[in-house]
Write a protein that holds these residues in place. Structure first.
Motif, PDB file in Angstrom:
ATOM      1  N   GLY A 155     -84.031  -9.531  79.033  1.00 25.51           N
ATOM      2  CA  GLY A 155     -83.650  -8.796  77.809  1.00 25.51           C
ATOM      3  C   GLY A 155     -82.456  -9.193  77.010  1.00 25.51           C
ATOM      4  N   LEU A 156     -81.437  -9.557  77.938  1.00 29.74           N
ATOM      5  CA  LEU A 156     -80.429 -10.244  77.406  1.00 29.74           C
ATOM      6  C   LEU A 156     -80.689 -11.487  76.587  1.00 29.74           C
ATOM      7  N   ALA A 157     -81.546 -12.499  77.022  1.00 30.70           N
ATOM      8  CA  ALA A 157     -81.893 -13.548  76.491  1.00 30.70           C
ATOM      9  C   ALA A 157     -82.635 -13.350  75.214  1.00 30.70           C
ATOM     10  N   ARG A 158     -83.566 -12.105  75.117  1.00 30.26           N
ATOM     11  CA  ARG A 158     -84.316 -12.029  74.023  1.00 30.26           C
ATOM     12  C   ARG A 158     -83.517 -11.350  72.932  1.00 30.26           C
ATOM     13  N   ASN A 159     -82.489 -10.382  73.435  1.00 30.56           N
ATOM     14  CA  ASN A 159     -82.198  -9.390  72.362  1.00 30.56           C
ATOM     15  C   ASN A 159     -80.575  -9.663  72.037  1.00 30.56           C
ATOM     16  N   LEU A 160     -79.684 -10.307  73.097  1.00 31.90           N
ATOM     17  CA  LEU A 160     -78.415 -10.505  72.801  1.00 31.90           C
ATOM     18  C   LEU A 160     -77.939 -12.075  72.148  1.00 31.90           C
ATOM     19  N   ALA A 161     -78.723 -13.002  72.652  1.00 30.28           N
ATOM     20  CA  ALA A 161     -78.577 -14.346  72.244  1.00 30.28           C
ATOM     21  C   ALA A 161     -78.334 -14.563  70.747  1.00 30.28           C
ATOM     22  N   LYS A 162     -79.415 -14.282  69.933  1.00 28.69           N
ATOM     23  CA  LYS A 162     -79.223 -14.323  68.616  1.00 28.69           C
ATOM     24  C   LYS A 162     -78.367 -13.726  67.919  1.00 28.69           C
ATOM     25  N   PRO A 163     -77.810 -12.401  68.111  1.00 30.55           N
ATOM     26  CA  PRO A 163     -76.855 -11.861  67.463  1.00 30.55           C
ATOM     27  C   PRO A 163     -75.558 -12.477  67.941  1.00 30.55           C
ATOM     28  N   ALA A 164     -75.398 -12.717  69.343  1.00 30.72           N
ATOM     29  CA  ALA A 164     -74.083 -13.690  69.707  1.00 30.72           C
ATOM     30  C   ALA A 164     -74.026 -14.903  69.021  1.00 30.72           C
TER      31      ALA A 164
ATOM     32  N   PRO B  93     -78.167 -22.989  64.075  1.00 33.84           N
ATOM     33  CA  PRO B  93     -79.696 -23.633  64.501  1.00 33.84           C
ATOM     34  C   PRO B  93     -80.407 -22.592  65.209  1.00 33.84           C
ATOM     35  N   VAL B  94     -81.566 -22.773  65.501  1.00 31.03           N
ATOM     36  CA  VAL B  94     -82.397 -21.798  66.276  1.00 31.03           C
ATOM     37  C   VAL B  94     -82.297 -22.306  67.663  1.00 31.03           C
ATOM     38  N   LEU B  95     -82.013 -21.506  68.613  1.00 31.82           N
ATOM     39  CA  LEU B  95     -81.800 -21.545  69.928  1.00 31.82           C
ATOM     40  C   LEU B  95     -82.953 -21.787  70.573  1.00 31.82           C
ATOM     41  N   SER B  96     -82.952 -22.699  71.708  1.00 34.47           N
ATOM     42  CA  SER B  96     -84.250 -22.823  72.630  1.00 34.47           C
ATOM     43  C   SER B  96     -84.264 -21.715  73.489  1.00 34.47           C
ATOM     44  N   MET B  97     -85.230 -21.497  74.233  1.00 34.32           N
ATOM     45  CA  MET B  97     -85.354 -20.354  75.329  1.00 34.32           C
ATOM     46  C   MET B  97     -84.224 -20.707  76.366  1.00 34.32           C
ATOM     47  N   ALA B  98     -84.427 -22.116  76.775  1.00 39.02           N
ATOM     48  CA  ALA B  98     -83.340 -22.276  77.776  1.00 39.02           C
ATOM     49  C   ALA B  98     -81.854 -22.037  77.499  1.00 39.02           C
ATOM     50  N   ASP B  99     -81.627 -22.353  76.240  1.00 38.40           N
ATOM     51  CA  ASP B  99     -80.243 -22.068  75.743  1.00 38.40           C
ATOM     52  C   ASP B  99     -80.011 -20.562  75.795  1.00 38.40           C
ATOM     53  N   LYS B 100     -80.846 -19.680  75.327  1.00 40.61           N
ATOM     54  CA  LYS B 100     -80.996 -18.026  75.157  1.00 40.61           C
ATOM     55  C   LYS B 100     -80.634 -17.773  76.762  1.00 40.61           C
ATOM     56  N   LYS B 101     -81.312 -18.422  77.822  1.00 38.76           N
ATOM     57  CA  LYS B 101     -81.073 -17.932  79.383  1.00 38.76           C
ATOM     58  C   LYS B 101     -79.896 -18.314  79.767  1.00 38.76           C
ATOM     59  N   TYR B 102     -79.318 -19.737  79.470  1.00 29.36           N
ATOM     60  CA  TYR B 102     -78.210 -19.853  79.658  1.00 29.36           C
ATOM     61  C   TYR B 102     -76.999 -18.830  79.297  1.00 29.36           C
ATOM     62  N   LEU B 103     -77.237 -18.473  77.944  1.00 33.29           N
ATOM     63  CA  LEU B 103     -76.182 -17.339  77.369  1.00 33.29           C
ATOM     64  C   LEU B 103     -76.342 -15.990  78.002  1.00 33.29           C
ATOM     65  N   ALA B 104     -77.429 -15.575  78.552  1.00 32.64           N
ATOM     66  CA  ALA B 104     -77.748 -14.323  79.261  1.00 32.64           C
ATOM     67  C   ALA B 104     -77.001 -14.505  80.469  1.00 32.64           C
ATOM     68  N   GLN B 105     -77.297 -15.588  81.071  1.00 36.11           N
ATOM     69  CA  GLN B 105     -76.338 -15.816  82.540  1.00 36.11           C
ATOM     70  C   GLN B 105     -74.868 -15.762  82.460  1.00 36.11           C
ATOM     71  N   GLU B 106     -74.570 -16.357  81.339  1.00 30.15           N
ATOM     72  CA  GLU B 106     -73.115 -16.558  81.120  1.00 30.15           C
ATOM     73  C   GLU B 106     -72.502 -15.129  80.794  1.00 30.15           C
ATOM     74  N   PHE B 107     -73.186 -14.049  80.093  1.00 33.77           N
ATOM     75  CA  PHE B 107     -72.604 -12.820  79.599  1.00 33.77           C
ATOM     76  C   PHE B 107     -72.751 -11.877  80.747  1.00 33.77           C
ATOM     77  N   TYR B 108     -73.668 -12.268  81.687  1.00 36.00           N
ATOM     78  CA  TYR B 108     -73.943 -11.057  82.910  1.00 36.00           C
ATOM     79  C   TYR B 108     -72.773 -10.781  83.541  1.00 36.00           C
ATOM     80  N   PRO B 109     -71.867 -11.520  84.015  1.00 38.07           N
ATOM     81  CA  PRO B 109     -70.939 -11.132  84.862  1.00 38.07           C
ATOM     82  C   PRO B 109     -69.863 -10.143  84.105  1.00 38.07           C
ATOM     83  N   ALA B 110     -69.611 -10.458  83.177  1.00 39.83           N
ATOM     84  CA  ALA B 110     -68.701  -9.397  82.191  1.00 39.83           C
ATOM     85  C   ALA B 110     -69.547  -8.196  82.082  1.00 39.83           C
ATOM     86  N   ILE B 111     -70.666  -8.091  81.846  1.00 43.73           N
ATOM     87  CA  ILE B 111     -71.449  -6.808  81.542  1.00 43.73           C
ATOM     88  C   ILE B 111     -71.426  -6.200  82.982  1.00 43.73           C
ATOM     89  N   GLU B 112     -71.738  -6.884  84.014  1.00 34.01           N
ATOM     90  CA  GLU B 112     -71.924  -6.339  85.509  1.00 34.01           C
ATOM     91  C   GLU B 112     -70.382  -5.655  85.950  1.00 34.01           C
TER      92      GLU B 112
END
Length: 118
Positions: free
Chosen positions: A66-75, A89-108
Motif C-alpha cells: 500500500g505504501l508503494a502504491r499510494n505514498l511513493a508518487k505523492p512523496a 520522472p515516472v518511478l519504476s515499481m522497484a523504486d516505489k518499493k524501495y521508498l516504501a521500505q525506507e518510509f516504513y521505520p518512521a511510520i512504525e
C-alpha cells in the motif's frame, strides 16, 4: 539513457526512469523532516497501522504494498516541489518499493507510540 529501449509507463506512455538509491534516500530524509508532508501523509499511515496493530490484524507485506502504491508518487511530487526541480520522472515499481521500505521505520515508530507498544 536510451529511451528507445526504456520501459514505458502504461498510463502516460512516458519512459520509466530508474533513479539512483542515493536520491531516493535523500528524498526520504527531506520528507521525514518536512512538517507538512509528515502531518498530511505519514501520520495517517501511522494511525492506520496502530489501529491494525491493536486489533492484531496487521500484515507488513500488505502495508508495504500500500505504501508503494499510494505514498511513493505523492512523496516524489512533494520532494520535487520542495527542491524546485520541475517535472518528476515516472518511478519504476522497484523504486516505489524501495521508498516504501525506507518510509516504513518512521511510520512504525510513530504507530508504536500511538498504540502504546514498547
Amino acid at each position: 539513457m536510451n529511451y528507445n529501449k526504456a520501459e514505458l509507463c502504461k498510463d502516460c506512455k512516458k519512459p520509466v526512469v530508474k533513479t539512483d538509491k542515493i536520491m531516493l534516500r535523500e528524498m526520504v530524509l527531506v520528507l521525514e523532516n518536512d512538517s507538512l508532508f509528515y502531518r498530511q501523509r505519514l501520520v495517517p499511515w501511522a494511525k492506520n497501522m496502530a489501529r491494525k496493530l491493536k486489533r492484531g490484524v496487521f500484515n507488513k507485506d500488505l502495508f508495504l504494498g500500500g505504501l508503494a502504491r499510494n505514498l511513493a508518487k505523492p512523496a516524489q511530487m512533494r520532494y520535487y516541489q520542495i527542491e524546485r526541480m520541475g517535472t518528476p520522472p515516472v518511478l519504476s515499481m522497484a523504486d516505489k518499493k524501495y521508498l516504501a521500505q525506507e518510509f516504513y521505520p518512521a511510520i512504525e515508530d510513530h504507530a508504536n507510540d500511538i498504540a502504546g507498544i514498547r
